[in-house]
Design a protein around this motif. Sequence first.
Motif, PDB file in Angstrom:
ATOM      1  N   PHE A 127      -6.715 -19.514  18.709  1.00 41.07           N
ATOM      2  CA  PHE A 127      -6.418 -20.090  17.474  1.00 41.07           C
ATOM      3  C   PHE A 127      -7.616 -20.202  16.828  1.00 41.07           C
ATOM      4  O   PHE A 127      -7.640 -20.961  15.601  1.00 41.07           O
ATOM      5  CB  PHE A 127      -5.482 -21.574  17.937  1.00 41.07           C
ATOM      6  N   ARG A 128      -8.484 -20.561  17.474  1.00 35.66           N
ATOM      7  CA  ARG A 128     -10.221 -21.077  16.391  1.00 35.66           C
ATOM      8  C   ARG A 128     -10.690 -19.776  15.447  1.00 35.66           C
ATOM      9  O   ARG A 128     -10.945 -19.565  14.197  1.00 35.66           O
ATOM     10  CB  ARG A 128     -11.062 -21.037  17.405  1.00 35.66           C
ATOM     11  N   ARG A 129     -10.351 -18.196  15.497  1.00 35.87           N
ATOM     12  CA  ARG A 129      -9.959 -17.070  14.604  1.00 35.87           C
ATOM     13  C   ARG A 129      -9.729 -16.665  13.744  1.00 35.87           C
ATOM     14  O   ARG A 129      -9.997 -16.781  12.768  1.00 35.87           O
ATOM     15  CB  ARG A 129      -9.921 -16.042  15.618  1.00 35.87           C
ATOM     16  N   ILE A 130      -8.067 -17.218  14.267  1.00 28.59           N
ATOM     17  CA  ILE A 130      -7.003 -16.896  12.497  1.00 28.59           C
ATOM     18  C   ILE A 130      -7.064 -18.637  11.942  1.00 28.59           C
ATOM     19  O   ILE A 130      -6.808 -18.163  10.779  1.00 28.59           O
ATOM     20  CB  ILE A 130      -5.096 -17.219  13.762  1.00 28.59           C
ATOM     21  N   GLY A 131      -7.570 -19.534  12.808  1.00 22.57           N
ATOM     22  CA  GLY A 131      -7.418 -21.047  12.303  1.00 22.57           C
ATOM     23  C   GLY A 131      -8.355 -20.914  11.061  1.00 22.57           C
ATOM     24  O   GLY A 131      -8.861 -21.844   9.906  1.00 22.57           O
TER      25      GLY A 131
ATOM     26  N   ALA B 193      -8.571 -21.364   7.284  1.00 24.78           N
ATOM     27  CA  ALA B 193      -8.712 -22.275   6.736  1.00 24.78           C
ATOM     28  C   ALA B 193     -10.252 -20.940   5.641  1.00 24.78           C
ATOM     29  O   ALA B 193     -10.304 -22.131   3.971  1.00 24.78           O
ATOM     30  CB  ALA B 193     -10.283 -22.601   7.232  1.00 24.78           C
ATOM     31  N   LEU B 194     -10.806 -20.515   5.880  1.00 26.12           N
ATOM     32  CA  LEU B 194     -10.916 -19.298   4.467  1.00 26.12           C
ATOM     33  C   LEU B 194      -9.945 -19.001   3.413  1.00 26.12           C
ATOM     34  O   LEU B 194     -10.603 -19.196   2.200  1.00 26.12           O
ATOM     35  CB  LEU B 194     -12.003 -18.403   4.848  1.00 26.12           C
TER      36      LEU B 194
ATOM     37  N   VAL C  81      -5.617 -12.371   6.069  1.00 24.43           N
ATOM     38  CA  VAL C  81      -5.952 -13.172   7.266  1.00 24.43           C
ATOM     39  C   VAL C  81      -5.145 -12.400   8.422  1.00 24.43           C
ATOM     40  O   VAL C  81      -5.465 -12.074   9.656  1.00 24.43           O
ATOM     41  CB  VAL C  81      -4.866 -15.171   7.518  1.00 24.43           C
ATOM     42  N   ALA C  82      -3.714 -11.849   8.304  1.00 29.48           N
ATOM     43  CA  ALA C  82      -3.383 -10.476   9.324  1.00 29.48           C
ATOM     44  C   ALA C  82      -4.206  -9.490   9.489  1.00 29.48           C
ATOM     45  O   ALA C  82      -4.051  -9.779  10.920  1.00 29.48           O
ATOM     46  CB  ALA C  82      -2.468 -10.764   8.411  1.00 29.48           C
TER      47      ALA C  82
ATOM     48  N   SER D 258      -6.392 -24.580  10.885  1.00 33.40           N
ATOM     49  CA  SER D 258      -4.107 -24.656  11.270  1.00 33.40           C
ATOM     50  C   SER D 258      -4.312 -23.727  11.249  1.00 33.40           C
ATOM     51  O   SER D 258      -4.869 -22.663  10.959  1.00 33.40           O
ATOM     52  CB  SER D 258      -4.146 -26.147  10.405  1.00 33.40           C
ATOM     53  N   MET D 259      -3.030 -23.393  11.327  1.00 32.02           N
ATOM     54  CA  MET D 259      -2.368 -22.448  12.191  1.00 32.02           C
ATOM     55  C   MET D 259      -1.661 -21.560   9.952  1.00 32.02           C
ATOM     56  O   MET D 259      -1.380 -22.958   9.661  1.00 32.02           O
ATOM     57  CB  MET D 259      -1.201 -22.200  12.500  1.00 32.02           C
ATOM     58  N   PRO D 260      -1.328 -20.435  10.239  1.00 31.80           N
ATOM     59  CA  PRO D 260      -0.580 -19.897   9.027  1.00 31.80           C
ATOM     60  C   PRO D 260       0.344 -20.156   8.331  1.00 31.80           C
ATOM     61  O   PRO D 260       0.844 -20.388   9.714  1.00 31.80           O
ATOM     62  CB  PRO D 260      -1.324 -17.986   8.959  1.00 31.80           C
ATOM     63  N   THR D 261       0.834 -19.603   8.006  1.00 28.25           N
ATOM     64  CA  THR D 261       2.135 -19.706   7.264  1.00 28.25           C
ATOM     65  C   THR D 261       3.249 -19.026   8.146  1.00 28.25           C
ATOM     66  O   THR D 261       2.972 -18.331   9.375  1.00 28.25           O
ATOM     67  CB  THR D 261       2.725 -19.518   6.147  1.00 28.25           C
ATOM     68  N   ARG D 262       4.526 -20.198   8.858  1.00 33.19           N
ATOM     69  CA  ARG D 262       5.470 -19.408   9.552  1.00 33.19           C
ATOM     70  C   ARG D 262       5.636 -18.278   9.502  1.00 33.19           C
ATOM     71  O   ARG D 262       5.861 -17.000  11.117  1.00 33.19           O
ATOM     72  CB  ARG D 262       6.728 -20.438   9.684  1.00 33.19           C
ATOM     73  N   ASN D 263       6.183 -17.306   7.689  1.00 37.84           N
ATOM     74  CA  ASN D 263       5.885 -15.945   8.069  1.00 37.84           C
ATOM     75  C   ASN D 263       4.730 -15.141   8.862  1.00 37.84           C
ATOM     76  O   ASN D 263       5.351 -14.435   9.767  1.00 37.84           O
ATOM     77  CB  ASN D 263       5.980 -15.135   6.639  1.00 37.84           C
TER      78      ASN D 263
END
Lengths: 483, 381
Positions: free
Chosen positions: A421-425, A429-430, A472-473, B170-175
Amino acid sequence: MNKSFFRKVSFGLGVDESIPSNPLEWSISQIEKLPKLNWSGPIYSLKEMMEFHGKYNYQDRRVLRKKFKKDRKAYKKEKKILKYKTGFHYFEPLWLYIRHNEAVNGNSPVFHRFLHFWGNHFAIQKKNAMYSYDVGPYHREVIAPAMLKNIEDLVYEVTISWAMIHNLDNTKSIGPNSPKAFKYAERGKSANLNENHGRELLELHTVSPNAGYTQNDVIDMSKVMSGWMHRIPKMSSKIHKREENVPVHFIEAYHDSGPFNILGKKYVESFGTKAAREMLRKVIKDLVKNPACIEFISKKLCNHFITQDPSGEIVNSVISAWKKSKGDLKTIHSEVLKQAYKFSNLKKFQQPETWLLQFIKMSGLDYFPKDMSYDFETMIPRDKDRVRRICRNLGQLPFRPLQPNGWSDFEEDWLSPEFLFRRIGILNALKQKGKLIHLDKSYLDRIIELNFNNVSEIKTFLEKVNNNEESVALFSSKWMLKT
Amino acid sequence: MKINRRQFTLGSTTLLLSGMLPLKVNSSMLDNKKNLVVIMLRGAMDGLTSVPYIHDNTLEKVRPDIVVKKLLDLNSDFSLHPKLSGFHKLWKSNEASIVHATNIPYTGRSHFDGQNLMESGGTIPYKLKTGWLGRGIDVAGLEGLSMSLPMPLLLRGKANQDNFFPSKLSMPTRNLVDILKHHYDDEPLLNKSFNKLISRPISMTKSPNNKNLKTLARIAGSELKKIDGPRVAVFEVFGFDTHAAQGGADGEHGQKLKQVDYTFDVLKKTLGNTFKNTLIITLTEFGRTLVQNNGYGTEHGYGTSILLGGGLVKKSQVYADWPGIKNKNLFEGRDLNSTLDARSVYCSAMSVCFDTDFQLLNTEVFPDEKLNDLTEILFKV
């Protein structure tokens, strides 16, 4: 050619770079000499740091605590000012930015990947604010130059460095068969060894428990090491106000004269200071030749750079290079690079900081502050402390491992819901702050073409993503997390 | 059944909670809900500083500069460190006991191997990849969630554990979440972690602002008190490795014991009635040498003591097969000996708190050794 090699042994390629025509040559050329630092901002030497750290320790322990022993509030206030004056909050972010700058903008990122490895192998655990003052320069001035020598030199120079001697308490060790111990005995006191450093030299730094050493080996190793210490200078000395932050010396009066038995070999010390002083080097020379040491460190290198469970073939190649070159680090590092190149298809889940640096390098993120100067009067400004906040958020402050065995190289220790989560988060945020806005389609395409082999697969994957979340993806994708 | 396990990290201190949430709750469940709190004391807690042997003057002789004065009374043989005053109150109300001259069966004196074994419960360092508490939770049929960035070995079990620690991210979008969910399919560990992550309840987006140890103990207490709250909490206190400046009553070791004492004290106050169904127990990698060193500290040793508190404690007692601390009694001529495998205490504690058969736990959690069932001696069964 598998382009993941550039992430395995370096931090990936930036969009303004081109793919080296001979990747192996490109990487090996970087480990052959000590790279000049790319950093143009403020920088301080280990010697200067020992002055800052010493001043902090002395003023706090000898002056403030005494002066304000009845006024806790005043003490706290003065200590805060002392922290500003001695750069307590400033140096760790500075060291981190220098470290990250060399990884991202320097000319020898491969060298710095190896420096990160050895800095973690010879970890300085979080203790006495060493992470703030000393660990950055210890990496640069003790470990980095020794990486061009023999493993024996590296182990020896680290072992007698102020950072390690202090971190593992060797100054508190007195050989039972030493002149000082006899003086203690005359006064009815007993002098004891401190086994911390001796044990870690065997367990973590060289042979590992696989060598089957016993408590007697640890005791004798500690005896060999007795006498290597930093002594608080006499009051008449100019540097007496630096507490323990003074250079390490070999002081024969505290040294045990043996004989020593370590891993089945008997060491007898001949008469004189020179022989006493050289005993540690003699033992280290044998330790690094021990098959258990060669296997332990070779495997650890493969774990770190290639994959979590390297095959016998991979590890044996490094072992063989070690043996043939008699421990020459350039040869050993070269072989690791060759194996990483040959087996670049194998995946390795990257530590948080390595992933962060790959992301910064590949994305060209606006990450470094324009100015890292400091007034030594106030709290460090938020923007200059960003690097520390990000590392803390990722769960890895590189200069602050909690134990002397450093940060884990194993996936299980890093792959948890919160770490992921920290990496994705952080990416999210960026993105929300508009920091990733430059990563349009053509920019992302360039990143992918430079750094990945499965270009069309990644592009198809990104086509499914909406909401401008492609960056992000990409950086949370399995291809990025496991290199 | 569903479990909550939570951890908050603070500087050198960590707190984890775990427990189970019955689908339907009634008052008998409240009566039956038993809590287990483990406090990990990293760095090797000195059993002879926390619970000094006072039957003779050996300690005064061998520790002239660090012997603890102004001790709290326990019995004619043992006293208690003055910083453990909260624990002492529990002792006086028959809610605290001590197991002395005990340790996990490890004599190697390495923190890393020792801490690995105190958490894994094995006898060969790094061999077991799970923790005894995690395996115990598995045997009892529970699941876990630890609230920390690093996953402590102690709580690792067969079941994939969740973890959490407060942050502003926080998490990204649901998609994108949906896309990543399928994207990680062929990476088992990544896939498991991500699925756990996206199944989080909304409550896990809140974080405490005040992070001092007392606050954490209060949060732990209030969570443990809930019928549907956690059943297991784990604290970590670092810094017991006092090679230097161990000091006497106000020294470094004493300061660390004070932190342990907070935990007992605050939990007692916060838990209220639930304290009667709670057991708090300490865990360390080994003890320290009998004789002081030149830095007014002690070296790595062997035998140590375990502090137990809570309403599930049978009575105030120092339980030990005391080996003595004269030269001839010492382990390898230097350390307090261990005459009891500490894992017997931990296995018994789990048996009581998880309402699970001791023999089953022994076989499944500590398969390499036949341990002593101490449940009737140490706990209210």
